[in-house]
Design a protein around this motif. Structure first.
Motif, PDB file in Angstrom:
ATOM      1  N   ALA A 113       0.848  -1.201   0.000  1.00 54.18           N
ATOM      2  CA  ALA A 113       0.000   0.000   0.000  1.00 54.18           C
ATOM      3  C   ALA A 113       0.883   1.251   0.000  1.00 54.18           C
ATOM      4  O   ALA A 113       0.637   2.201  -0.749  1.00 54.18           O
ATOM      5  N   LEU A 114       1.932   1.246   0.835  1.00 52.57           N
ATOM      6  CA  LEU A 114       2.852   2.387   0.895  1.00 52.57           C
ATOM      7  C   LEU A 114       3.569   2.579  -0.448  1.00 52.57           C
ATOM      8  O   LEU A 114       3.674   3.693  -0.971  1.00 52.57           O
ATOM      9  N   LEU A 115       4.050   1.471  -0.998  1.00 53.68           N
ATOM     10  CA  LEU A 115       4.781   1.534  -2.263  1.00 53.68           C
ATOM     11  C   LEU A 115       3.877   2.060  -3.380  1.00 53.68           C
ATOM     12  O   LEU A 115       4.249   2.947  -4.158  1.00 53.68           O
ATOM     13  N   LEU A 116       2.671   1.523  -3.427  1.00 54.52           N
ATOM     14  CA  LEU A 116       1.702   1.908  -4.460  1.00 54.52           C
ATOM     15  C   LEU A 116       1.322   3.383  -4.321  1.00 54.52           C
ATOM     16  O   LEU A 116       1.195   4.096  -5.333  1.00 54.52           O
ATOM     17  N   ALA A 117       1.139   3.859  -3.105  1.00 50.83           N
ATOM     18  CA  ALA A 117       0.785   5.269  -2.885  1.00 50.83           C
ATOM     19  C   ALA A 117       1.880   6.168  -3.453  1.00 50.83           C
ATOM     20  O   ALA A 117       1.603   7.123  -4.186  1.00 50.83           O
ATOM     21  N   LEU A 118       3.131   5.843  -3.129  1.00 54.33           N
ATOM     22  CA  LEU A 118       4.237   6.683  -3.605  1.00 54.33           C
ATOM     23  C   LEU A 118       4.393   6.565  -5.124  1.00 54.33           C
ATOM     24  O   LEU A 118       4.685   7.544  -5.810  1.00 54.33           O
ATOM     25  N   MET A 119       4.182   5.371  -5.669  1.00 55.42           N
ATOM     26  CA  MET A 119       4.239   5.193  -7.133  1.00 55.42           C
ATOM     27  C   MET A 119       3.167   6.040  -7.812  1.00 55.42           C
ATOM     28  O   MET A 119       3.426   6.701  -8.826  1.00 55.42           O
ATOM     29  N   ALA A 120       1.954   5.999  -7.261  1.00 52.25           N
ATOM     30  CA  ALA A 120       0.842   6.744  -7.868  1.00 52.25           C
ATOM     31  C   ALA A 120       1.098   8.243  -7.824  1.00 52.25           C
ATOM     32  O   ALA A 120       0.611   8.991  -8.665  1.00 52.25           O
ATOM     33  N   LEU A 121       1.863   8.701  -6.829  1.00 49.38           N
ATOM     34  CA  LEU A 121       2.202  10.124  -6.736  1.00 49.38           C
ATOM     35  C   LEU A 121       3.422  10.469  -7.589  1.00 49.38           C
ATOM     36  O   LEU A 121       3.864  11.611  -7.617  1.00 49.38           O
ATOM     37  N   GLY A 122       3.986   9.473  -8.250  1.00 47.66           N
ATOM     38  CA  GLY A 122       5.124   9.711  -9.138  1.00 47.66           C
ATOM     39  C   GLY A 122       6.440   9.898  -8.420  1.00 47.66           C
ATOM     40  O   GLY A 122       7.368  10.500  -8.957  1.00 47.66           O
ATOM     41  N   VAL A 123       6.556   9.394  -7.193  1.00 45.55           N
ATOM     42  CA  VAL A 123       7.814   9.514  -6.448  1.00 45.55           C
ATOM     43  C   VAL A 123       8.881   8.649  -7.127  1.00 45.55           C
ATOM     44  O   VAL A 123       8.617   7.498  -7.480  1.00 45.55           O
ATOM     45  N   GLY A 124      10.055   9.212  -7.318  1.00 48.46           N
ATOM     46  CA  GLY A 124      11.112   8.471  -7.999  1.00 48.46           C
ATOM     47  C   GLY A 124      12.483   9.017  -7.647  1.00 48.46           C
ATOM     48  O   GLY A 124      12.631   9.777  -6.678  1.00 48.46           O
ATOM     49  N   PRO A 125      13.489   8.624  -8.409  1.00 45.32           N
ATOM     50  CA  PRO A 125      14.870   9.043  -8.138  1.00 45.32           C
ATOM     51  C   PRO A 125      14.999  10.567  -8.055  1.00 45.32           C
ATOM     52  O   PRO A 125      14.395  11.282  -8.859  1.00 45.32           O
ATOM     53  N   GLY A 126      15.753  11.017  -7.063  1.00 51.59           N
ATOM     54  CA  GLY A 126      15.964  12.454  -6.891  1.00 51.59           C
ATOM     55  C   GLY A 126      14.938  13.117  -5.983  1.00 51.59           C
ATOM     56  O   GLY A 126      15.105  14.268  -5.587  1.00 51.59           O
ATOM     57  N   ASP A 127      13.866  12.390  -5.653  1.00 54.76           N
ATOM     58  CA  ASP A 127      12.835  12.965  -4.786  1.00 54.76           C
ATOM     59  C   ASP A 127      13.121  12.667  -3.319  1.00 54.76           C
ATOM     60  O   ASP A 127      13.749  11.654  -2.990  1.00 54.76           O
ATOM     61  N   ASP A 128      12.617  13.549  -2.458  1.00 57.84           N
ATOM     62  CA  ASP A 128      12.667  13.330  -1.013  1.00 57.84           C
ATOM     63  C   ASP A 128      11.274  12.969  -0.501  1.00 57.84           C
ATOM     64  O   ASP A 128      10.284  13.535  -0.966  1.00 57.84           O
ATOM     65  N   VAL A 129      11.223  12.063   0.458  1.00 55.12           N
ATOM     66  CA  VAL A 129       9.977  11.766   1.162  1.00 55.12           C
ATOM     67  C   VAL A 129      10.253  11.980   2.647  1.00 55.12           C
ATOM     68  O   VAL A 129      11.132  11.322   3.224  1.00 55.12           O
ATOM     69  N   VAL A 130       9.524  12.921   3.247  1.00 56.17           N
ATOM     70  CA  VAL A 130       9.773  13.304   4.633  1.00 56.17           C
ATOM     71  C   VAL A 130       8.920  12.443   5.566  1.00 56.17           C
ATOM     72  O   VAL A 130       7.707  12.304   5.343  1.00 56.17           O
ATOM     73  N   MET A 131       9.552  11.875   6.569  1.00 56.09           N
ATOM     74  CA  MET A 131       8.858  10.899   7.432  1.00 56.09           C
ATOM     75  C   MET A 131       9.483  10.858   8.833  1.00 56.09           C
ATOM     76  O   MET A 131      10.615  11.310   9.022  1.00 56.09           O
ATOM     77  N   PRO A 132       8.742  10.309   9.813  1.00 55.51           N
ATOM     78  CA  PRO A 132       9.326  10.166  11.146  1.00 55.51           C
ATOM     79  C   PRO A 132      10.465   9.153  11.143  1.00 55.51           C
ATOM     80  O   PRO A 132      10.437   8.180  10.383  1.00 55.51           O
ATOM     81  N   VAL A 133      11.451   9.380  11.982  1.00 58.79           N
ATOM     82  CA  VAL A 133      12.601   8.487  12.069  1.00 58.79           C
ATOM     83  C   VAL A 133      12.295   7.279  12.952  1.00 58.79           C
ATOM     84  O   VAL A 133      13.082   6.332  13.011  1.00 58.79           O
ATOM     85  N   TYR A 134      11.132   7.317  13.610  1.00 59.95           N
ATOM     86  CA  TYR A 134      10.742   6.228  14.502  1.00 59.95           C
ATOM     87  C   TYR A 134       9.488   5.575  13.938  1.00 59.95           C
ATOM     88  O   TYR A 134       8.375   6.097  14.072  1.00 59.95           O
ATOM     89  N   SER A 135       9.673   4.456  13.239  1.00 60.14           N
ATOM     90  CA  SER A 135       8.552   3.731  12.645  1.00 60.14           C
ATOM     91  C   SER A 135       9.037   2.352  12.265  1.00 60.14           C
ATOM     92  O   SER A 135      10.209   2.014  12.455  1.00 60.14           O
ATOM     93  N   PHE A 136       8.116   1.564  11.704  1.00 61.90           N
ATOM     94  CA  PHE A 136       8.499   0.279  11.145  1.00 61.90           C
ATOM     95  C   PHE A 136       9.305   0.531   9.856  1.00 61.90           C
ATOM     96  O   PHE A 136       9.066   1.502   9.144  1.00 61.90           O
ATOM     97  N   PHE A 137      10.216  -0.362   9.565  1.00 57.76           N
ATOM     98  CA  PHE A 137      11.132  -0.247   8.425  1.00 57.76           C
ATOM     99  C   PHE A 137      10.418   0.033   7.094  1.00 57.76           C
ATOM    100  O   PHE A 137      10.917   0.779   6.245  1.00 57.76           O
ATOM    101  N   ALA A 138       9.227  -0.570   6.917  1.00 57.25           N
ATOM    102  CA  ALA A 138       8.514  -0.471   5.631  1.00 57.25           C
ATOM    103  C   ALA A 138       8.214   0.970   5.233  1.00 57.25           C
ATOM    104  O   ALA A 138       8.169   1.287   4.038  1.00 57.25           O
TER     105      ALA A 138
END
Ligand code: PLP
Length: 378
Positions: free
Chosen positions: A65-90
């Motif tokens: 689901a996470l992978l598909l969401a980012l794919m659908a938003l066109g996330v790819g090489p050179g992009d940043d995704v901002v997230m908490p440093v404390y979470s599950f690896f996925a």
């Protein structure tokens, strides 16, 4: 040895549902239709109304689901995704698998969720998405986060894998951002009999992109307009989830009652000075996927509980910036002091719906014995 108090108790959850689940499984075996189809379509419609979203898209796992969401938003090489440093690896792996860079942010001092105030300094023209996680079943501070995201015109993807049914200001999580991502891993609050997940969105365009990416970007039959993947849910999982989903509100209520009882018990035992209990801000409904306490000498306490047949678990011993797989990102100890402290101090204790009052008392008594007795002695 069976534990006196296990972390999860799936057999007890299964027993009263057994006949209904076997009937659902039989329905699928009789239909001989195993991938997507009417069961997943029905599940999607049921979850759309339960979660108050326009589109619920059944998928193969929370990770997908996470992978598909980012794919659908066109996330790819050179992009940043901002997230908490404390979470599950996925959470971070989804960005890395697409060639993007996870940009980590420390957590709030009292909750285990991202500290929204620390996001603005890491935003740049490369930032393609904000990916908060509603860790342990408590919504992140979505009000501040969404205000920030809309000012910066950056889409939000919610990692709601641990938070199905949690609310922020009375609305369920998963429907606030561009996408919500849920997991039905067997031990999640709503668990399948194998891997399964869900993607939610209120945007028809994003929904249709995600649905296409779910089946290898196929548009007309065997005509592929994008490279996606196989992110489909099995009919068997959908049929089983349809039996279990109506019970989720009662299971969640049981978890919340257990949490309230733990609070009373820790208080009565005089332990609240030593044991830090999870917070629940007034505008948010915690669904207690985990009940995570913080203590000094966490590892010794865990050994003490293990020796008494009481389950506990460390979520998570290593924050994302220190994961060996992300060494190339250059994270160092000391970069995110709050997350590193949480990794040393946090301990999840049993909170599953089937837990009894006596079992909770055993847990609190054992913790009290450790805190008050000679340290580390068995
Ligand atoms: C469980 C979980 C996932 C992954 O879900 P799977 O269904 O196991 O792939 C992602 N993020 C968080 C925070 C999770 O807890």
């Amino acid at each position: 040895m069976t534990l006196r108090v296990p972390m999860v108790d799936l057999p007890s959850q299964y027993r009263p549902l057994r006949a209904q689940i076997l009937a659902a499984v039989t329905r699928v075996t009789e239909s001989q239709q195993f991938i997507m189809g009417p069961e997943t379509a029905a599940l999607e419609a049921e979850l759309e109304s339960m979660l108050g979203v326009e589109h619920a898209i059944s998928v193969s796992s929370g990770t997908d689901a996470l992978l598909l969401a980012l794919m659908a938003l066109g996330v790819g090489p050179g992009d940043d995704v901002v997230m908490p440093v404390y979470s599950f690896f996925a959470t971070a792996a989804a960005a890395v698998r697409l060639g993007a860079t996870p940009v980590f942010v420390d957590i709030e001092p009292d909750s285990f969720n991202v500290d929204v105030a620390q996001i603005p300094p890491v935003l740049s023209s490369r930032t393609k998405a904000l990916l908060p996680c509603h860790l342990f079943g408590l919504s992140a501070d979505l009000d501040s986060l969404l205000t920030l995201a809309s000012r910066a015109s950056i889409p939000v993807v919610e990692d709601a894998a641990q938070a199905i049914g949690a609310t922020c200001g009375s609305r369920p999580v998963g429907g606030f951002g561009a996408f919500g991502c849920f997991s039905f891993y067997p031990t999640k609050n709503l668990g399948a009999f194998g891997d399964a997940g869900l993607l939610t969105t209120n945007d028809a365009g994003l929904a249709s992109r995600a649905r296409r990416l779910r089946v290898h970007g196929m548009d007309a039959r065997y005509v592929h307009t994008m490279v996606g993947g196989n992110f489909r849910m099995d009919a068997m999982q959908a049929a089983i989830l349809r039996v279990k989903a109506p019970h989720l509100p009662a299971w969640t209520e049981a978890r919340r009652q257990h949490a309230a009882r733990y609070r009373r018990m820790f208080h009565e035992a005089g332990l609240t000075g030593t044991v830090v209990l999870p917070v629940e801000p007034p505008d948010r409904r915690h669904v207690f996927h985990q009940f995570v306490i913080r203590v000094d000498e966490r590892d010794a306490l865990k050994r003490h509980l293990d020796a008494r047949g009481i389950g506990s678990e460390v979520y998570y011993p290593v924050p994302l910036h220190l994961q060996p797989a992300f060494a190339s990102l250059g994270g160092r100890p000391g970069d995110f002091p709050r997350a590193e402290r949480a990794a040393r101090e946090s301990l999840a204790i049993p909170i599953h719906a089937e837990l009894s009052c006596d079992q909770q008392q055993l847990v609190v008594d054992a913790i009290g014995e450790f805190v008050k007795g000679p340290r580390g002695s068995p």
